[in-house]
Design an enzyme around this catalytic site. Sequence first.
Site, mmCIF file in Angstrom:
data_model
loop_
_atom_site.group_PDB
_atom_site.id
_atom_site.type_symbol
_atom_site.label_atom_id
_atom_site.label_comp_id
_atom_site.label_asym_id
_atom_site.label_seq_id
_atom_site.Cartn_x
_atom_site.Cartn_y
_atom_site.Cartn_z
ATOM 1 N N SER A 12 0.800 -1.518 0.350
ATOM 2 C CA SER A 12 0.071 -0.084 -0.163
ATOM 3 C C SER A 12 0.694 1.593 -0.340
ATOM 4 O O SER A 12 1.783 1.386 0.663
ATOM 5 C CB SER A 12 -1.395 0.596 1.400
ATOM 6 O OG SER A 12 -1.476 1.293 1.140
ATOM 7 N N HIS A 25 -1.416 -0.621 -4.193
ATOM 8 C CA HIS A 25 -2.720 -0.280 -3.822
ATOM 9 C C HIS A 25 -2.513 0.932 -3.518
ATOM 10 O O HIS A 25 -1.783 1.338 -2.915
ATOM 11 C CB HIS A 25 -2.744 -0.959 -2.346
ATOM 12 C CG HIS A 25 -4.204 -1.369 -2.202
ATOM 13 N ND1 HIS A 25 -5.508 -1.712 -2.523
ATOM 14 C CD2 HIS A 25 -4.420 -0.498 -0.883
ATOM 15 C CE1 HIS A 25 -6.519 -1.182 -1.403
ATOM 16 N NE2 HIS A 25 -6.116 -0.379 -0.935
ATOM 17 N N ASP A 81 -4.817 4.719 -1.756
ATOM 18 C CA ASP A 81 -5.650 3.830 -0.863
ATOM 19 C C ASP A 81 -6.053 6.118 -0.388
ATOM 20 O O ASP A 81 -5.022 6.630 -0.275
ATOM 21 C CB ASP A 81 -4.950 4.055 0.689
ATOM 22 C CG ASP A 81 -5.247 2.661 0.706
ATOM 23 O OD1 ASP A 81 -6.529 1.687 0.655
ATOM 24 O OD2 ASP A 81 -4.340 2.141 1.677
ATOM 25 N N MET A 103 -8.467 9.068 0.429
ATOM 26 C CA MET A 103 -8.963 9.357 1.072
ATOM 27 C C MET A 103 -9.765 10.858 1.601
ATOM 28 O O MET A 103 -8.935 11.413 0.883
ATOM 29 C CB MET A 103 -8.271 9.219 2.882
ATOM 30 C CG MET A 103 -7.611 7.553 3.120
ATOM 31 S SD MET A 103 -7.510 7.232 4.237
ATOM 32 C CE MET A 103 -6.899 5.447 4.165
ATOM 33 N N HIS A 141 -8.645 2.214 -3.862
ATOM 34 C CA HIS A 141 -9.332 2.101 -2.882
ATOM 35 C C HIS A 141 -9.670 3.068 -2.799
ATOM 36 O O HIS A 141 -9.115 4.448 -2.034
ATOM 37 C CB HIS A 141 -8.269 1.488 -1.843
ATOM 38 C CG HIS A 141 -9.610 0.928 -0.796
ATOM 39 N ND1 HIS A 141 -8.980 0.456 0.238
ATOM 40 C CD2 HIS A 141 -10.907 1.309 -0.749
ATOM 41 C CE1 HIS A 141 -10.273 0.852 1.193
ATOM 42 N NE2 HIS A 141 -11.143 0.700 1.293
ATOM 43 N N MET A 156 -11.966 5.867 -0.815
ATOM 44 C CA MET A 156 -12.642 6.080 0.664
ATOM 45 C C MET A 156 -12.826 7.790 0.645
ATOM 46 O O MET A 156 -12.770 8.355 1.651
ATOM 47 C CB MET A 156 -11.313 5.676 1.743
ATOM 48 C CG MET A 156 -11.435 3.870 1.968
ATOM 49 S SD MET A 156 -9.747 3.634 2.679
ATOM 50 C CE MET A 156 -8.700 3.725 1.673
ATOM 51 N N MET A 184 -12.308 -5.732 3.934
ATOM 52 C CA MET A 184 -12.181 -4.603 4.505
ATOM 53 C C MET A 184 -11.939 -5.282 6.194
ATOM 54 O O MET A 184 -12.968 -6.006 6.506
ATOM 55 C CB MET A 184 -12.674 -3.351 4.932
ATOM 56 C CG MET A 184 -12.740 -2.526 4.334
ATOM 57 S SD MET A 184 -11.028 -2.123 3.452
ATOM 58 C CE MET A 184 -10.350 -1.529 4.742
ATOM 59 N N GLY A 212 -9.208 3.581 7.149
ATOM 60 C CA GLY A 212 -9.081 5.219 7.355
ATOM 61 C C GLY A 212 -7.098 5.475 7.774
ATOM 62 O O GLY A 212 -6.407 5.833 7.660
ATOM 63 N N PHE A 213 -6.487 3.824 7.964
ATOM 64 C CA PHE A 213 -5.369 4.522 8.856
ATOM 65 C C PHE A 213 -4.331 3.071 8.129
ATOM 66 O O PHE A 213 -4.793 2.402 8.496
ATOM 67 C CB PHE A 213 -5.222 4.962 10.206
ATOM 68 C CG PHE A 213 -6.226 6.087 10.473
ATOM 69 C CD1 PHE A 213 -5.619 7.237 10.311
ATOM 70 C CD2 PHE A 213 -6.867 6.218 10.502
ATOM 71 C CE1 PHE A 213 -6.361 8.265 10.495
ATOM 72 C CE2 PHE A 213 -7.828 7.556 10.848
ATOM 73 C CZ PHE A 213 -7.589 8.094 11.244
ATOM 74 N N GLY A 214 -3.418 3.201 7.886
ATOM 75 C CA GLY A 214 -2.595 2.185 7.721
ATOM 76 C C GLY A 214 -2.146 1.189 9.482
ATOM 77 O O GLY A 214 -2.820 2.174 10.049
ATOM 78 N N ASP A 222 -7.784 -6.410 2.708
ATOM 79 C CA ASP A 222 -6.955 -5.348 2.828
ATOM 80 C C ASP A 222 -7.216 -4.518 4.793
ATOM 81 O O ASP A 222 -8.121 -4.909 5.275
ATOM 82 C CB ASP A 222 -7.386 -4.077 2.475
ATOM 83 C CG ASP A 222 -7.724 -3.145 2.338
ATOM 84 O OD1 ASP A 222 -5.817 -2.839 3.150
ATOM 85 O OD2 ASP A 222 -7.674 -1.949 1.475
ATOM 86 N N GLY A 223 -6.241 -4.723 5.825
ATOM 87 C CA GLY A 223 -5.807 -4.661 6.693
ATOM 88 C C GLY A 223 -5.253 -5.203 7.386
ATOM 89 O O GLY A 223 -6.201 -5.565 7.771
ATOM 90 N N GLY A 224 -4.069 -4.905 8.445
ATOM 91 C CA GLY A 224 -3.919 -5.986 9.227
ATOM 92 C C GLY A 224 -3.055 -7.162 8.669
ATOM 93 O O GLY A 224 -3.236 -8.129 9.391
ATOM 94 N N GLY A 232 0.364 -2.878 3.959
ATOM 95 C CA GLY A 232 1.280 -1.627 3.994
ATOM 96 C C GLY A 232 2.351 -1.539 4.775
ATOM 97 O O GLY A 232 3.599 -1.837 5.081
HETATM 98 C C1 DX5 Z 1 -6.773 1.492 5.645
HETATM 99 C C2 DX5 Z 1 -6.764 1.118 4.220
HETATM 100 C C3 DX5 Z 1 -5.271 -0.162 3.929
HETATM 101 C C4 DX5 Z 1 -3.553 -0.041 5.198
HETATM 102 C C5 DX5 Z 1 -3.147 -0.907 5.043
HETATM 103 O O1 DX5 Z 1 -7.634 2.333 5.654
HETATM 104 O O2 DX5 Z 1 -7.696 0.481 3.672
HETATM 105 O O3 DX5 Z 1 -5.283 -0.261 3.169
HETATM 106 O O4 DX5 Z 1 -2.787 1.355 4.082
HETATM 107 O O5 DX5 Z 1 -2.707 -0.732 5.825
HETATM 108 P P1 DX5 Z 1 -2.190 -1.626 6.495
HETATM 109 O O6 DX5 Z 1 -1.748 -2.723 6.034
HETATM 110 O O7 DX5 Z 1 -1.098 -1.125 6.940
HETATM 111 O O8 DX5 Z 1 -2.953 -2.127 7.670
HETATM 112 ZN ZN ZN Z 2 -6.921 0.060 1.007
#
Ligand code: DX5
Ligand code: ZN
Length: 223
Positions: A10, A35, A37, A39, A68, A70, A139, A144-146, A177-179, A199
């Site tokens: 990401s 990827h 993001d 926002m 993506h 958002m 998701m 919103g955040f990495g 996507d996420g974690g 990410g």
């Molecule tokens: C969260 C994003 C993700 C984010 C994932 O809102 O959509 O794409 O970059 O980050 P990681 O892999 O650090 O959870």
């Molecule tokens: Zn994303």
Amino acid sequence: MSRTIRIAPSLLSVDFGKLAEELAMIEEGGADWLHVDVMDGVFVPNLTFGAKVIETCRKLTNLPLDCHLMVVDPEKYFDAFVKAGAATITIHVETAPHLHRQVMRIKELGAQAGVTLNPSTSLEMVREVASDIDLLLIMSVNPGFGAQKFIPASVQRITRARAILEEARSSAVLEVDGGIARQTIAACWRAGADTFVAGNAVFSAKDPQAEIRALRALCAEQA
Ligand code: DX5
Ligand code: ZN
């Protein structure tokens, strides 16, 4: 069924002072997609980038740009993002009351159409368009955040999402996507996901290229 494993680092976690080097490094290291993001500070409590940055990435890498969105009113950006070089445009069902029309519009512009939903949104929201989409994104954090913690119930949602795609005879990509990290990726793969956004796991690793290989290997071991 044989599934292709895709790793999509990401852009959110990239060091923007070294954008060109970081993109070259992941491309060389075997990343499949980038990827992106987007926002708007309204749909999610954070603000990132738009068409200009997508265009810059398009020039710096050959990786397909997996965008993506958002944002509220995502259709406002379809034309500009496709022109800027987006390969896939994924929209949230929470922002798309005319989901079928919006999916069709993305495809008409020549991009792949993806849909996604927040962890608390019913998967039934995508059933009616399952045969029309190119990608379904689950998701596994609240967007919103990495670097957030993977929500364990996401594994079960991936299983149900895979069933929805199979019932619709859809060959859509099933992305998560996420974690995503070494501790979480294999369970998502076993549940039916094929494409993994990463990410923090990739960019905070000492050796991001080795991390991409490790994540891929954890899925391949289970195949
Ligand atoms: C969260 C994003 C993700 C984010 C994932 O809102 O959509 O794409 O970059 O980050 P990681 O892999 O650090 O959870
Ligand atoms: Zn994303």
